[in-house]
Design a protein around this motif. Structure first.
Motif, PDB file in Angstrom:
ATOM      1  N   UNK A 121      68.175  30.064  51.680  1.00  0.00           N
ATOM      2  CA  UNK A 121      68.158  30.322  50.247  1.00  0.00           C
ATOM      3  C   UNK A 121      68.989  31.562  49.946  1.00  0.00           C
ATOM      4  N   UNK A 122      69.837  31.476  48.915  1.00  0.00           N
ATOM      5  CA  UNK A 122      70.706  32.582  48.542  1.00  0.00           C
ATOM      6  C   UNK A 122      70.493  32.946  47.076  1.00  0.00           C
ATOM      7  N   UNK A 123      70.433  34.240  46.805  1.00  0.00           N
ATOM      8  CA  UNK A 123      70.285  34.691  45.426  1.00  0.00           C
ATOM      9  C   UNK A 123      70.689  36.155  45.326  1.00  0.00           C
ATOM     10  N   UNK A 124      71.219  36.526  44.164  1.00  0.00           N
ATOM     11  CA  UNK A 124      71.543  37.926  43.903  1.00  0.00           C
ATOM     12  C   UNK A 124      70.417  38.632  43.160  1.00  0.00           C
ATOM     13  N   UNK A 125      69.328  37.944  42.888  1.00  0.00           N
ATOM     14  CA  UNK A 125      68.203  38.497  42.142  1.00  0.00           C
ATOM     15  C   UNK A 125      67.056  38.819  43.093  1.00  0.00           C
ATOM     16  N   UNK A 126      66.694  40.085  43.194  1.00  0.00           N
ATOM     17  CA  UNK A 126      65.640  40.498  44.115  1.00  0.00           C
ATOM     18  C   UNK A 126      64.311  39.819  43.797  1.00  0.00           C
ATOM     19  N   UNK A 127      64.091  39.467  42.531  1.00  0.00           N
ATOM     20  CA  UNK A 127      62.827  38.828  42.145  1.00  0.00           C
ATOM     21  C   UNK A 127      62.659  37.443  42.758  1.00  0.00           C
ATOM     22  N   UNK A 128      63.746  36.867  43.273  1.00  0.00           N
ATOM     23  CA  UNK A 128      63.664  35.536  43.894  1.00  0.00           C
ATOM     24  C   UNK A 128      63.133  35.567  45.316  1.00  0.00           C
ATOM     25  N   UNK A 129      62.919  36.772  45.876  1.00  0.00           N
ATOM     26  CA  UNK A 129      62.465  36.897  47.262  1.00  0.00           C
ATOM     27  C   UNK A 129      61.095  37.565  47.311  1.00  0.00           C
ATOM     28  N   UNK A 130      60.244  37.048  48.173  1.00  0.00           N
ATOM     29  CA  UNK A 130      58.942  37.670  48.397  1.00  0.00           C
ATOM     30  C   UNK A 130      59.107  38.969  49.178  1.00  0.00           C
ATOM     31  N   UNK A 131      58.152  39.885  49.010  1.00  0.00           N
ATOM     32  CA  UNK A 131      58.154  41.114  49.792  1.00  0.00           C
ATOM     33  C   UNK A 131      57.967  40.766  51.268  1.00  0.00           C
ATOM     34  N   UNK A 132      58.835  41.253  52.148  1.00  0.00           N
ATOM     35  CA  UNK A 132      58.718  40.919  53.567  1.00  0.00           C
ATOM     36  C   UNK A 132      57.393  41.372  54.170  1.00  0.00           C
ATOM     37  N   UNK A 133      56.932  40.587  55.128  1.00  0.00           N
ATOM     38  CA  UNK A 133      55.750  40.935  55.915  1.00  0.00           C
ATOM     39  C   UNK A 133      56.143  40.983  57.382  1.00  0.00           C
ATOM     40  N   UNK A 134      55.358  41.679  58.158  1.00  0.00           N
ATOM     41  CA  UNK A 134      55.661  41.833  59.572  1.00  0.00           C
ATOM     42  C   UNK A 134      55.669  40.538  60.346  1.00  0.00           C
ATOM     43  N   UNK A 135      54.982  39.513  59.838  1.00  0.00           N
ATOM     44  CA  UNK A 135      54.928  38.226  60.540  1.00  0.00           C
ATOM     45  C   UNK A 135      56.084  37.301  60.173  1.00  0.00           C
TER      46      UNK A 135
END
Length: 388
Positions: free
Chosen positions: A22-36
């Protein structure tokens, strides 16, 4: 050139291959990363100064300086300039954050047929404490051009950027990424390389400085006959974390790729040195006659050091010229040490010679003599700390 988003997927969709991201220039399109999360499971998220969850200090534009020899042009552009992102868009939250937050970007253009005698040197300087610098630099290399590009990171601070290289048909490009940060430097760099018909790119990465450095290059072949070589060296000391995570996406026939990264680590048991190398190579069904091989070698010099090396090869066609991978993590050869010492060379000097030899086949390919000599000196300086 082929549309860079041809193989991208919708948000939340299942990826059929490692290249269908998945590609996007909008940060809102990505979930906050988790360690897993797979692409973040080695990265020390707590040390990213809030970059991964939008809690960073005041955003500012990257401090950039570009030399422009004959046939090369550079201009500062607005974040919505249509020339940005033609090679590909961000595929993770930090890269999207860099795009969303950058006040401006840089476009460097190399004319078709240009053959400048001097390298194009781009220096990005950290903005220091209490701010976070964001940027994007797009390199558009015209057809039949022959050019060397040195992208150097210096200074201190927190920096995230997107880099793209659009390599025109039959162009010959050498890139050197030199992460030479001060000890507090934090760098997160998302890089996309688009390789045209019968084009050649040699992408070299050197990481010696910084606190946390994560460089993520992705190679896309847009026409037959492309040749990509990714080389890297890194030397991590106590407390440093370096990550190289790459993808070579073979979607066109008759293309070649080689990946060779070498790293050394020395740390302390209570403050270990850490590195991570992940090498993904994807050969799609139409990529007939692909020739690819990737290698990662790591030298553990002290007890307080840990290296993770993960090669992955995904093949969707049997009509290939060759494909393979190898990775090693271990201490240097004691037999070599014994041999040198038996010839009258003191142990400390013998160790230095072995480790310098370990890096030799990568460093010798750096085409800029002054930079090659500087990197060799940095290796020697790192080794001096072992015996100091």
């Amino acid at each position: 050139m082929v549309n860079a988003n041809e193989f991208s997927t919708q948000r939340g969709a299942t990826h059929e291959t490692k290249g269908d991201l998945f590609q996007s220039t909008d940060v809102a399109d990505f979930d906050v990363p988790r360690g897993k999360d797979e692409i973040w499971r080695f990265t020390p998220l707590r040390r990213l100064r809030g970059l991964h969850k939008g809690e960073f200090s005041t955003p500012v534009a990257q401090k950039i300086d570009v030399t422009t020899p004959a046939g090369v042009h550079s201009e500062t552009v607005a974040p919505d300039d249509e020339r940005l992102g033609r090679a590909g868009k961000p595929t993770d939250r930090v890269a999207a954050q860099a795009w969303t937050s950058m006040p401006e970007a840089q476009v460097v253009t190399v004319d078709p047929e240009a053959n400048p005698e001097e390298p194009v040197t781009v220096t990005i300087t950290g903005a220091g404490d209490d701010v976070t610098s964001f940027g994007m630099t797009s390199f558009d290399i015209g057809h039949h051009a022959d050019v060397t590009i040195v992208l150097k990171y210096v200074g201190s601070g927190t920096h995230a950027d997107n880099i793209e290289f659009l390599v025109g048909d039959e162009a010959n490009v050498t890139v050197v990424i030199d992460a030479d940060w001060e000890s507090d430097g934090l760098q997160m760099s998302h890089q996309v390389i688009s390789v045209g018909r019968d084009a050649v790119i040699r992408h070299n990465t050197a990481i010696f400085g910084g606190d946390v450095v994560r460089i993520v290059p992705r190679v896309n072949f847009t026409a037959p006959g492309g040749d990509a070589e990714l080389l890297g060296v890194y030397f991590a000391d106590s407390g440093q974390y370096f990550e190289n995570r790459m993808l070579v996406d073979h979607s066109e026939p008759n293309c070649r790729s080689r990946v060779l990264y070498k790293g050394a680590l020395q740390g302390e048991e209570m403050n270990e040195a850490r590195t991570c190398w992940v090498g993904d190579v994807l050969i799609r069904p139409d990529a007939r006659n692909t020739d690819t091989y990737e290698t990662n070698n790591n030298l553990i010099l002290t007890k307080g050091a840990r290296a993770d090396a993960i090669p992955n090869l995904e093949i969707a066609t049997g009509e290939i010229a060759g494909a393979g991978h190898a990775a090693t993590v271990g201490r240097f050869d004691e037999l070599e040490l014994f041999y040198l010492m038996s010839r009258g060379i003191p142990e400390a000097e013998a160790r230095r010679l072995i480790i310098q030899g370990f890096f030799f086949d990568v460093l010798q390919r750096i085409p800029v003599e002054s930079l090659r000599e500087d990197l060799e000196k940095r290796v020697v300086d790192e080794l001096e700390r072992i015996t100091a």
